[in-house]
Design an enzyme around this catalytic site. Structure first.
Site, PDB file in Angstrom:
ATOM      1  N   ASP A 150       4.090 -38.805 -67.330  1.00  0.00           N
ATOM      2  CA  ASP A 150       3.800 -37.836 -66.270  1.00  0.00           C
ATOM      3  C   ASP A 150       3.475 -38.584 -64.981  1.00  0.00           C
ATOM      4  O   ASP A 150       2.402 -39.159 -64.818  1.00  0.00           O
ATOM      5  CB  ASP A 150       2.627 -36.933 -66.668  1.00  0.00           C
ATOM      6  CG  ASP A 150       2.495 -35.763 -65.700  1.00  0.00           C
ATOM      7  OD1 ASP A 150       2.372 -36.009 -64.485  1.00  0.00           O
ATOM      8  OD2 ASP A 150       2.537 -34.603 -66.153  1.00  0.00           O
ATOM      9  N   THR A 203       7.242 -23.101 -70.138  1.00  0.00           N
ATOM     10  CA  THR A 203       8.597 -22.595 -69.841  1.00  0.00           C
ATOM     11  C   THR A 203       9.457 -23.629 -69.114  1.00  0.00           C
ATOM     12  O   THR A 203      10.676 -23.466 -69.032  1.00  0.00           O
ATOM     13  CB  THR A 203       8.514 -21.342 -68.950  1.00  0.00           C
ATOM     14  OG1 THR A 203       7.964 -21.749 -67.675  1.00  0.00           O
ATOM     15  CG2 THR A 203       7.610 -20.274 -69.546  1.00  0.00           C
ATOM     16  N   ASP A 236       0.279 -37.510 -62.937  1.00  0.00           N
ATOM     17  CA  ASP A 236      -0.970 -37.945 -63.581  1.00  0.00           C
ATOM     18  C   ASP A 236      -1.166 -39.454 -63.461  1.00  0.00           C
ATOM     19  O   ASP A 236      -2.280 -39.935 -63.238  1.00  0.00           O
ATOM     20  CB  ASP A 236      -0.976 -37.537 -65.059  1.00  0.00           C
ATOM     21  CG  ASP A 236      -1.259 -36.047 -65.237  1.00  0.00           C
ATOM     22  OD1 ASP A 236      -1.828 -35.441 -64.303  1.00  0.00           O
ATOM     23  OD2 ASP A 236      -0.910 -35.505 -66.292  1.00  0.00           O
ATOM     24  N   ARG A 277       5.528 -27.435 -62.354  1.00  0.00           N
ATOM     25  CA  ARG A 277       6.389 -26.980 -63.435  1.00  0.00           C
ATOM     26  C   ARG A 277       5.509 -26.435 -64.537  1.00  0.00           C
ATOM     27  O   ARG A 277       4.603 -27.114 -65.012  1.00  0.00           O
ATOM     28  CB  ARG A 277       7.163 -28.212 -63.929  1.00  0.00           C
ATOM     29  CG  ARG A 277       8.342 -27.918 -64.777  1.00  0.00           C
ATOM     30  CD  ARG A 277       9.081 -29.221 -65.040  1.00  0.00           C
ATOM     31  NE  ARG A 277       8.371 -30.072 -65.969  1.00  0.00           N
ATOM     32  CZ  ARG A 277       8.960 -30.862 -66.852  1.00  0.00           C
ATOM     33  NH1 ARG A 277      10.271 -30.914 -66.911  1.00  0.00           N
ATOM     34  NH2 ARG A 277       8.271 -31.609 -67.668  1.00  0.00           N
TER      35      ARG A 277
HETATM   36  O1  LIG Z   1      13.020 -31.542 -62.901  1.00  0.00           O
HETATM   37  P1  LIG Z   1      11.860 -30.731 -63.431  1.00  0.00           P
HETATM   38  O2  LIG Z   1      12.067 -30.326 -64.861  1.00  0.00           O
HETATM   39  O3  LIG Z   1      11.524 -29.575 -62.556  1.00  0.00           O
HETATM   40  O4  LIG Z   1      10.612 -31.723 -63.502  1.00  0.00           O
HETATM   41  C1  LIG Z   1      10.313 -32.619 -62.499  1.00  0.00           C
HETATM   42  C2  LIG Z   1       9.077 -32.218 -61.766  1.00  0.00           C
HETATM   43  O5  LIG Z   1       7.919 -32.342 -62.626  1.00  0.00           O
HETATM   44  C3  LIG Z   1       6.956 -33.177 -62.000  1.00  0.00           C
HETATM   45  O6  LIG Z   1       6.055 -32.475 -61.234  1.00  0.00           O
HETATM   46  P2  LIG Z   1       4.864 -31.587 -61.907  1.00  0.00           P
HETATM   47  O7  LIG Z   1       5.314 -30.189 -62.107  1.00  0.00           O
HETATM   48  O8  LIG Z   1       4.308 -32.313 -63.069  1.00  0.00           O
HETATM   49  O9  LIG Z   1       3.811 -31.532 -60.735  1.00  0.00           O
HETATM   50  P3  LIG Z   1       2.896 -32.704 -60.152  1.00  0.00           P
HETATM   51  O10 LIG Z   1       3.789 -33.502 -59.243  1.00  0.00           O
HETATM   52  O11 LIG Z   1       1.828 -31.983 -59.420  1.00  0.00           O
HETATM   53  O12 LIG Z   1       2.377 -33.517 -61.285  1.00  0.00           O
HETATM   54  C4  LIG Z   1       7.798 -34.085 -61.139  1.00  0.00           C
HETATM   55  O13 LIG Z   1       7.071 -34.758 -60.144  1.00  0.00           O
HETATM   56  C5  LIG Z   1       8.853 -33.160 -60.594  1.00  0.00           C
HETATM   57  O14 LIG Z   1       8.457 -32.438 -59.453  1.00  0.00           O
HETATM   58  O1  LIG Z   2       9.295 -37.101 -67.493  1.00  0.00           O
HETATM   59  C1  LIG Z   2       8.784 -36.305 -66.675  1.00  0.00           C
HETATM   60  C2  LIG Z   2       9.292 -35.010 -66.448  1.00  0.00           C
HETATM   61  C3  LIG Z   2       8.700 -34.216 -65.532  1.00  0.00           C
HETATM   62  N1  LIG Z   2       7.619 -34.664 -64.861  1.00  0.00           N
HETATM   63  C4  LIG Z   2       7.120 -35.908 -65.065  1.00  0.00           C
HETATM   64  O2  LIG Z   2       6.137 -36.294 -64.414  1.00  0.00           O
HETATM   65  N2  LIG Z   2       7.706 -36.692 -65.980  1.00  0.00           N
HETATM   66 MG   LIG Z   3       2.939 -33.713 -63.153  1.00  0.00          MG
END
Ligand SMILES: O=P(O)(O)OC[C@H]1O[C@H](OP(=O)(O)OP(=O)(O)O)[C@H](O)[C@@H]1O
Ligand SMILES: O=c1cc[nH]c(=O)[nH]1
Ligand SMILES: [Mg+2]
Length: 209
Positions: free
Chosen positions: A200, A108, A203, A104
């Site tokens: 997060d 944006t 992370d 994500r």
């Molecule tokens: O519902 P949304 O607003 O789309 O957000 C949720 C997404 O954000 C996070 O992933 P991230 O993009 O941080 O990637 P990651 O899993 O690599 O940390 C999470 O694990 C979801 O996939």
């Molecule tokens: O709260 C949140 C939203 C998006 N992605 C995350 O990891 N945490």
């Molecule tokens: Mg993430």
């Protein structure tokens, strides 16, 4: 409209509180997230269809129940969805695994797909898409689009924490996809994080912050 279910089993809720705590480190976050996923799948699979087969016990022939119907596959949305896979496999060790890479954009909040690798017979399987966080719903919606484009027709979405906006977004775009969460949290912050949430999840799972 699809079903949205919060799995309020006391063990799930207790463990979720443990990983909400900011003092829970990577090692414990990782193992407890998998434990929650395992408990969630135990609850969700209550409705799997069964059939009778004849077997022979040491005492003689007998009709007994086995799982019927479609085979399963687990689809983690990378990265954070990986943190639920081992928990699911504890209960369904023969499940195939497909991966969908999605990140994500932090400004944006728009999702971007960067990887898709799925079992060949995805159209014949019941799919459990797993991701700890359903925030705006953009990533899960795009992941489900990617699956449907490749023939998937039986999808459930399993998340640890959902926001009301995320649930609404999935129900609007994919009314055939039932959603299961360990919690429906109260809100999304201005920068797209779920409150109280987990922070997060990627992370915290991988120690990248
Ligand atoms: O519902 P949304 O607003 O789309 O957000 C949720 C997404 O954000 C996070 O992933 P991230 O993009 O941080 O990637 P990651 O899993 O690599 O940390 C999470 O694990 C979801 O996939
Ligand atoms: O709260 C949140 C939203 C998006 N992605 C995350 O990891 N945490
Ligand atoms: Mg993430």
């Amino acid at each position: 409209m699809s079903k949205f279910t919060v799995l309020d089993h006391p063990l799930i809720q207790h463990k979720l509180t443990m990983i909400r705590d900011k003092n829970t480190g990577t090692k414990d976050f990782r193992s407890i997230a998998n434990e929650i996923a395992e408990l969630m799948v135990y609850e969700i699979t209550r409705d799997l269809p069964m059939e009778s087969v004849e077997i022979e016990t040491p005492m003689g022939k007998s009709m007994q129940k086995v799982l019927a119907g479609k085979k399963l596959a687990v689809i983690p949305i990378l990265r954070a969805g990986l943190g639920m896979v081992d928990g699911v496999l504890e209960l369904i060790p023969a499940a195939k695994i497909g991966h969908i890479g999605m990140y994500r954009d932090e400004k944006t909040l728009q999702p971007h797909e960067y990887f898709v690798k799925l079992p060949a017979d995805i159209d014949k399987r019941e799919l459990f898409v797993v991701d700890p966080m359903l925030a705006t719903g953009g990533s899960a919606n795009m992941a489900i689009d990617a699956l449907k484009k490749r023939g998937a027709n039986n999808i459930r979405l399993v998340v640890l924490v959902a926001s009301p906006q995320g649930v609404e977004a999935i129900q609007e775009e994919h009314p055939d996809v039932d959603i299961y969460a360990a919690s429906l949290d109260t809100e999304l912050t201005d920068n797209g994080y779920i409150f109280p949430g987990l922070g997060d999840a990627g992370d915290r799972l991988f120690g990248t912050k």
